[in-house]
Design an enzyme around this catalytic site. Structure first.
Site, PDB file in Angstrom:
ATOM      1  N   ARG A 209      -9.820   1.035   8.832  1.00 41.74           N
ATOM      2  CA  ARG A 209      -9.339  -0.300   9.169  1.00 41.74           C
ATOM      3  C   ARG A 209     -10.352  -1.057  10.003  1.00 41.74           C
ATOM      4  O   ARG A 209     -10.106  -2.205  10.362  1.00 41.74           O
ATOM      5  CB  ARG A 209      -8.071  -0.136   9.993  1.00 41.74           C
ATOM      6  CG  ARG A 209      -6.841  -0.676   9.359  1.00 41.74           C
ATOM      7  CD  ARG A 209      -5.703  -0.369  10.309  1.00 41.74           C
ATOM      8  NE  ARG A 209      -4.569  -1.152  10.045  1.00 41.74           N
ATOM      9  CZ  ARG A 209      -3.502  -0.721   9.375  1.00 41.74           C
ATOM     10  NH1 ARG A 209      -3.460   0.479   8.885  1.00 41.74           N
ATOM     11  NH2 ARG A 209      -2.482  -1.519   9.218  1.00 41.74           N
TER      12      ARG A 209
ATOM     13  N   LYS B   5       0.839  -1.215   0.000  1.00 41.27           N
ATOM     14  CA  LYS B   5       0.000   0.000   0.000  1.00 41.27           C
ATOM     15  C   LYS B   5       0.872   1.264   0.000  1.00 41.27           C
ATOM     16  O   LYS B   5       0.653   2.176  -0.791  1.00 41.27           O
ATOM     17  CB  LYS B   5      -0.937   0.015   1.225  1.00 41.27           C
ATOM     18  CG  LYS B   5      -1.867  -1.187   1.318  1.00 41.27           C
ATOM     19  CD  LYS B   5      -2.786  -1.101   2.510  1.00 41.27           C
ATOM     20  CE  LYS B   5      -2.090  -1.166   3.847  1.00 41.27           C
ATOM     21  NZ  LYS B   5      -1.390  -2.450   4.119  1.00 41.27           N
TER      22      LYS B   5
ATOM     23  N   ARG C  87      11.723  -5.890   4.489  1.00 41.96           N
ATOM     24  CA  ARG C  87      11.505  -4.431   4.382  1.00 41.96           C
ATOM     25  C   ARG C  87      12.530  -3.670   5.226  1.00 41.96           C
ATOM     26  O   ARG C  87      12.851  -4.035   6.341  1.00 41.96           O
ATOM     27  CB  ARG C  87      10.100  -4.080   4.856  1.00 41.96           C
ATOM     28  CG  ARG C  87       9.894  -2.561   4.939  1.00 41.96           C
ATOM     29  CD  ARG C  87       8.466  -2.142   5.064  1.00 41.96           C
ATOM     30  NE  ARG C  87       7.711  -2.902   6.027  1.00 41.96           N
ATOM     31  CZ  ARG C  87       6.377  -2.892   6.085  1.00 41.96           C
ATOM     32  NH1 ARG C  87       5.689  -2.167   5.242  1.00 41.96           N
ATOM     33  NH2 ARG C  87       5.745  -3.605   6.987  1.00 41.96           N
TER      34      ARG C  87
HETATM   35  P1  AP5 Z   1       0.656   0.701   8.668  1.00 39.77           P
HETATM   36  O1  AP5 Z   1       1.913   1.450   8.613  1.00 39.77           O
HETATM   37  O2  AP5 Z   1      -0.532   1.177   7.916  1.00 39.77           O
HETATM   38  O3  AP5 Z   1       0.986  -0.812   8.336  1.00 39.77           O
HETATM   39  P2  AP5 Z   1       0.209  -1.936   7.499  1.00 39.77           P
HETATM   40  O4  AP5 Z   1      -1.156  -1.655   7.037  1.00 39.77           O
HETATM   41  O5  AP5 Z   1       0.377  -3.126   8.352  1.00 39.77           O
HETATM   42  O6  AP5 Z   1       0.956  -1.947   6.169  1.00 39.77           O
HETATM   43  P3  AP5 Z   1       2.476  -1.950   5.975  1.00 39.77           P
HETATM   44  O7  AP5 Z   1       3.020  -0.563   6.118  1.00 39.77           O
HETATM   45  O8  AP5 Z   1       3.112  -3.022   6.807  1.00 39.77           O
HETATM   46  O9  AP5 Z   1       2.598  -2.492   4.490  1.00 39.77           O
HETATM   47  P4  AP5 Z   1       2.245  -1.846   3.091  1.00 39.77           P
HETATM   48  O10 AP5 Z   1       1.035  -2.501   2.558  1.00 39.77           O
HETATM   49  O11 AP5 Z   1       2.261  -0.349   3.156  1.00 39.77           O
HETATM   50  O12 AP5 Z   1       3.494  -2.389   2.278  1.00 39.77           O
HETATM   51  P5  AP5 Z   1       4.828  -1.642   1.775  1.00 39.77           P
HETATM   52  O13 AP5 Z   1       4.511  -0.758   0.613  1.00 39.77           O
HETATM   53  O14 AP5 Z   1       5.588  -1.057   2.909  1.00 39.77           O
HETATM   54  O15 AP5 Z   1       0.165   0.546  10.198  1.00 39.77           O
HETATM   55  C1  AP5 Z   1       1.064   0.193  11.220  1.00 39.77           C
HETATM   56  C2  AP5 Z   1       0.300   0.094  12.528  1.00 39.77           C
HETATM   57  O16 AP5 Z   1      -0.287   1.366  12.855  1.00 39.77           O
HETATM   58  C3  AP5 Z   1      -0.900  -0.883  12.540  1.00 39.77           C
HETATM   59  O17 AP5 Z   1      -0.496  -2.214  12.802  1.00 39.77           O
HETATM   60  C4  AP5 Z   1      -1.746  -0.287  13.673  1.00 39.77           C
HETATM   61  O18 AP5 Z   1      -1.205  -0.610  14.938  1.00 39.77           O
HETATM   62  C5  AP5 Z   1      -1.564   1.214  13.466  1.00 39.77           C
HETATM   63  N1  AP5 Z   1      -2.603   1.776  12.588  1.00 39.77           N
HETATM   64  C6  AP5 Z   1      -2.412   2.321  11.360  1.00 39.77           C
HETATM   65  N2  AP5 Z   1      -3.568   2.741  10.842  1.00 39.77           N
HETATM   66  C7  AP5 Z   1      -4.533   2.449  11.762  1.00 39.77           C
HETATM   67  C8  AP5 Z   1      -5.935   2.619  11.792  1.00 39.77           C
HETATM   68  N3  AP5 Z   1      -6.610   3.165  10.748  1.00 39.77           N
HETATM   69  N4  AP5 Z   1      -6.605   2.193  12.884  1.00 39.77           N
HETATM   70  C9  AP5 Z   1      -5.952   1.642  13.931  1.00 39.77           C
HETATM   71  N5  AP5 Z   1      -4.621   1.443  13.965  1.00 39.77           N
HETATM   72  C10 AP5 Z   1      -3.908   1.840  12.879  1.00 39.77           C
HETATM   73  O19 AP5 Z   1       5.615  -2.918   1.195  1.00 39.77           O
HETATM   74  C11 AP5 Z   1       6.101  -3.933   2.056  1.00 39.77           C
HETATM   75  C12 AP5 Z   1       7.476  -4.420   1.543  1.00 39.77           C
HETATM   76  O20 AP5 Z   1       7.283  -5.088   0.301  1.00 39.77           O
HETATM   77  C13 AP5 Z   1       8.488  -3.309   1.270  1.00 39.77           C
HETATM   78  O21 AP5 Z   1       9.772  -3.775   1.610  1.00 39.77           O
HETATM   79  C14 AP5 Z   1       8.372  -3.052  -0.244  1.00 39.77           C
HETATM   80  O22 AP5 Z   1       9.587  -2.585  -0.812  1.00 39.77           O
HETATM   81  C15 AP5 Z   1       8.020  -4.446  -0.753  1.00 39.77           C
HETATM   82  N6  AP5 Z   1       7.142  -4.420  -1.914  1.00 39.77           N
HETATM   83  C16 AP5 Z   1       6.055  -3.608  -2.107  1.00 39.77           C
HETATM   84  N7  AP5 Z   1       5.473  -3.903  -3.282  1.00 39.77           N
HETATM   85  C17 AP5 Z   1       6.177  -4.939  -3.816  1.00 39.77           C
HETATM   86  C18 AP5 Z   1       6.058  -5.689  -5.008  1.00 39.77           C
HETATM   87  N8  AP5 Z   1       5.057  -5.462  -5.883  1.00 39.77           N
HETATM   88  N9  AP5 Z   1       6.941  -6.694  -5.231  1.00 39.77           N
HETATM   89  C19 AP5 Z   1       7.933  -6.958  -4.346  1.00 39.77           C
HETATM   90  N10 AP5 Z   1       8.106  -6.273  -3.200  1.00 39.77           N
HETATM   91  C20 AP5 Z   1       7.239  -5.271  -2.941  1.00 39.77           C
END
Ligand code: AP5
Length: 214
Positions: free
Chosen positions: A88, A13, A127
């Site tokens: 969420r 995302k 990551r």
């Molecule tokens: P948040 O930061 O939103 O984390 P998440 O939703 O768990 O998502 P991530 O940031 O882990 O992953 P992403 O989907 O953004 O992937 P990314 O692009 O980094 O939230 C963190 C915490 O905050 C939650 O657990 C909660 O506690 C709290 N929170 C946040 N919002 C909340 C809400 N609304 N309500 C309540 N609590 C809340 O990519 C991941 C990795 O994969 C990277 O290394 C990237 O380089 C790699 N990658 C990406 N795309 C590809 C691809 N196509 N191929 C290969 N590798 C790829």
């Protein structure tokens, strides 16, 4: 254009939101980034959110909703925005709808980035993020030019505390229980588009462009 980017932790995302922001010029609003910034700065919100985030649990709705509703009322959001990680819970989605309805407004696209659990676990394990500017890397799929150093600001690359293996499993379980019900919520509204998120990030971005420009 108002977009909700939806999908499990590690789906990409944040990666896709940055690309959408770059192409379409609308702000990327990530609740996770807002919380992490507050934790880093030691603000009262950061102190309250820290334990939930590090345990892989959701931050309570009452701490989350106000900050998003305030943020989307800022002038740079007049032309649209990308919500990454919000809503969420069903309660958050209902609050967002109510707030938008006050202005006769609504979300245009809900993009659900679909990735299998094994791939999610591998993505989060590899990551790395910049301690200073938050830029996202992956040790294999998107390594920095210099090991451990951000390409953009030369900051140090670190592992997110909630990317530790045990916390990742909690985050996936919390997603299935509390966030996945939103798939049905947005499908009923006719807004949900599922994007296959398993290919290279540029291929995934092209799929998103096709939806936004159809
Ligand atoms: P948040 O930061 O939103 O984390 P998440 O939703 O768990 O998502 P991530 O940031 O882990 O992953 P992403 O989907 O953004 O992937 P990314 O692009 O980094 O939230 C963190 C915490 O905050 C939650 O657990 C909660 O506690 C709290 N929170 C946040 N919002 C909340 C809400 N609304 N309500 C309540 N609590 C809340 O990519 C991941 C990795 O994969 C990277 O290394 C990237 O380089 C790699 N990658 C990406 N795309 C590809 C691809 N196509 N191929 C290969 N590798 C790829």
């Amino acid at each position: 254009m108002k977009i909700v980017l939806f999908g499990p932790p590690g789906a990409g995302k944040g990666t896709q939101a940055a690309m959408i922001e770059g192409k379409y010029g609308i702000p990327h609003i990530s609740t996770g980034d807002i919380f992490r910034k507050n934790i880093k700065e030691g603000t009262p919100l950061g102190k309250l959110a820290k334990a939930y985030i590090e345990a892989g649990e959701l931050v309570p709705d009452e701490l989350t909703m106000g900050l998003v509703l305030d943020r989307i009322s800022e002038p740079d959001c007049l032309g649209g925005y990308i919500l990454d990680g919000f809503p969420r819970t069903i309660l958050q989605a209902e609050m967002l709808d109510r707030k938008l309805m006050e202005f006769n407004d609504s979300i245009d696209f809900v993009l659900d980035i679909d990735v299998q659990d094994e791939v999610l676990v591998e993505r989060m394990a590899g990551r790395r993020v910049c301690r200073d500017c938050g830029e996202i890397y992956h040790i294999e799929h998107l390594p920095p030019r210099i090991h451990g150093i951000c390409n953009i600001c030369k900051g140090e690359l670190i592992v997110r505390k909630d990317d530790e293996a045990e916390t990742v499993m909690t985050r996936l379980a919390v997603y299935r229980e509390k966030t996945e019900p939103l798939v049905a919520y947005y499908r009923r509204k006719g807004l949900l588009v599922t994007i296959d998120g398993e290919d290279d990030r540029m291929v995934v971005f092209r799929r998103i462009e096709e939806v936004l420009e159809a």
